[in-house]
Design a protein around this motif. Structure first.
Motif, mmCIF file in Angstrom:
data_model
loop_
_atom_site.group_PDB
_atom_site.id
_atom_site.type_symbol
_atom_site.label_atom_id
_atom_site.label_comp_id
_atom_site.label_asym_id
_atom_site.label_seq_id
_atom_site.Cartn_x
_atom_site.Cartn_y
_atom_site.Cartn_z
ATOM 1 N N ASN A 110 -25.977 1.094 -27.435
ATOM 2 C CA ASN A 110 -25.860 0.355 -26.184
ATOM 3 C C ASN A 110 -25.174 -0.989 -26.380
ATOM 4 O OD1 ASN A 110 -27.371 1.722 -23.765
ATOM 5 N ND2 ASN A 110 -28.557 2.192 -25.588
ATOM 6 N N THR A 147 -28.614 -5.036 -21.307
ATOM 7 C CA THR A 147 -28.436 -5.047 -22.769
ATOM 8 C C THR A 147 -28.132 -6.455 -23.251
ATOM 9 O OG1 THR A 147 -27.645 -2.760 -22.756
ATOM 10 C CG2 THR A 147 -27.111 -4.088 -24.687
ATOM 11 N N ALA A 185 -31.235 -7.371 -25.620
ATOM 12 C CA ALA A 185 -30.969 -6.955 -27.004
ATOM 13 C C ALA A 185 -31.214 -8.055 -28.049
ATOM 14 C CB ALA A 185 -29.554 -6.404 -27.132
#
Length: 288
Positions: free
Chosen positions: A127, A99, A103
């Motif tokens: 998340n 993540t 991300a």
């Protein structure tokens, strides 16, 4: 001392013998059952450990690598997201790190919010939210996601402001939270607050680099009737997207508001060359 050591060794040997005798006295059938239970448990847990600790991380890393490569090639959000989602759903020990790595680029790939991205962005936010309580960067990423969702539901802007406030508390010298705060306030129509956030972000090193951001800043200044600043940012947007007629229209409007009709006429002529069908409406506007 020697005598004490000898006695101590004899006692330890006696305990070991007692333990061995105790085990030897267990009936064979009981020992066989115990052995079978141990084998069954190993057959159950060893594959689980292998799956969670080796196989899952391998395939999660593979999907994360594909997502990262897609980000590097500037692929759209819809292409990148499935690989990110699959990597996270494998529930590997590296989900947090994946993540962190994917991300930011995934959020950057959303050039313009579309309603069909709603569920994807909610999944992404859940998340990013994990482990974010003392992480200013994750707080800022969540604010960015909320700002996208805010285009459909203004309640998300209020949540974005909360994330931005927390990010600023954690990292008061970082420009990113102020940059997001500027966007949130602009979406809410709080243009004076937006200007204060923008000026603070610029002071800390914020350097907007996309046409959409320049347009947004120009619009904010136009709403505050600071037309000179508005025109400066529209000009920057136009330099990046010289074929964008909407930017040229904005330049015509702010130049007219400033009383600079020569500049307004110049920009209007550029528009007419690109789209002659707009000539009548532009001429009507310039006569006002």
């Amino acid at each position: 001392i020697k005598r004490t050591l000898v006695v101590s060794n004899l006692n330890q040997q006696s305990v070991r013998n007692d333990n061995f005798n105790t085990f030897r006295n267990i009936p064979n059938s009981t020992r066989e059952v115990f052995g079978m239970v141990c084998i069954c448990l190993s057959l159950v847990f060893v594959p689980i450990v292998m799956y969670k600790g080796v196989i899952n991380p391998f395939f999660a890393g593979q999907d994360a690598g594909i997502a990262s490569a897609a980000i590097g090639r500037a692929q759209p959000f819809e292409v990148i997201f499935p690989f990110f989602k699959r990597a996270i759903e494998k529930d590997s020990v590296y989900a947090f790190a994946i993540t962190d790595a994917i991300a930011p680029g995934l959020i950057d790939s959303v050039k313009e919010y579309k309603p069909e991205q709603w569920d994807f962005l909610i999944f992404l936010k859940k998340n990013v939210e994990q482990g974010s309580a003392y992480d200013w960067h994750r707080q800022t990423l969540m604010a960015r996601i909320e700002n996208m969702l805010c285009r459909e539901d203004k309640e998300h802007c209020l949540q974005a402001l909360e994330y931005e406030r927390r990010a600023i508390e954690l990292a008061p010298t970082r420009f990113q939270p102020y940059g997001e705060q500027y966007i949130t306030n602009s979406l809410l129509g709080r243009y004076e607050d937006a200007r204060q956030s923008l000026e603070r972000a610029l002071l800390l090193g914020y350097a907007p680099s996309t046409a959409n951001l320049f347009i947004s800043i120009g619009f904010m200044y136009a709403q505050l009737k600071e037309y000179e600043n508005a025109r400066a940012y529209y000009e920057k947007a136009g330099a990046l997207e010289p074929e964008n007629i909407d930017i040229l229209k904005s330049l015509v409007i702010v130049s007219a508001e400033m009383g600079d009709m020569a500049h307004a006429r110049e920009r209007a002529d550029e528009i007419i060359k690109k789209d002659p069908s707009l000539e009548a409406s532009l001429e009507e506007f310039l006569k006002r």
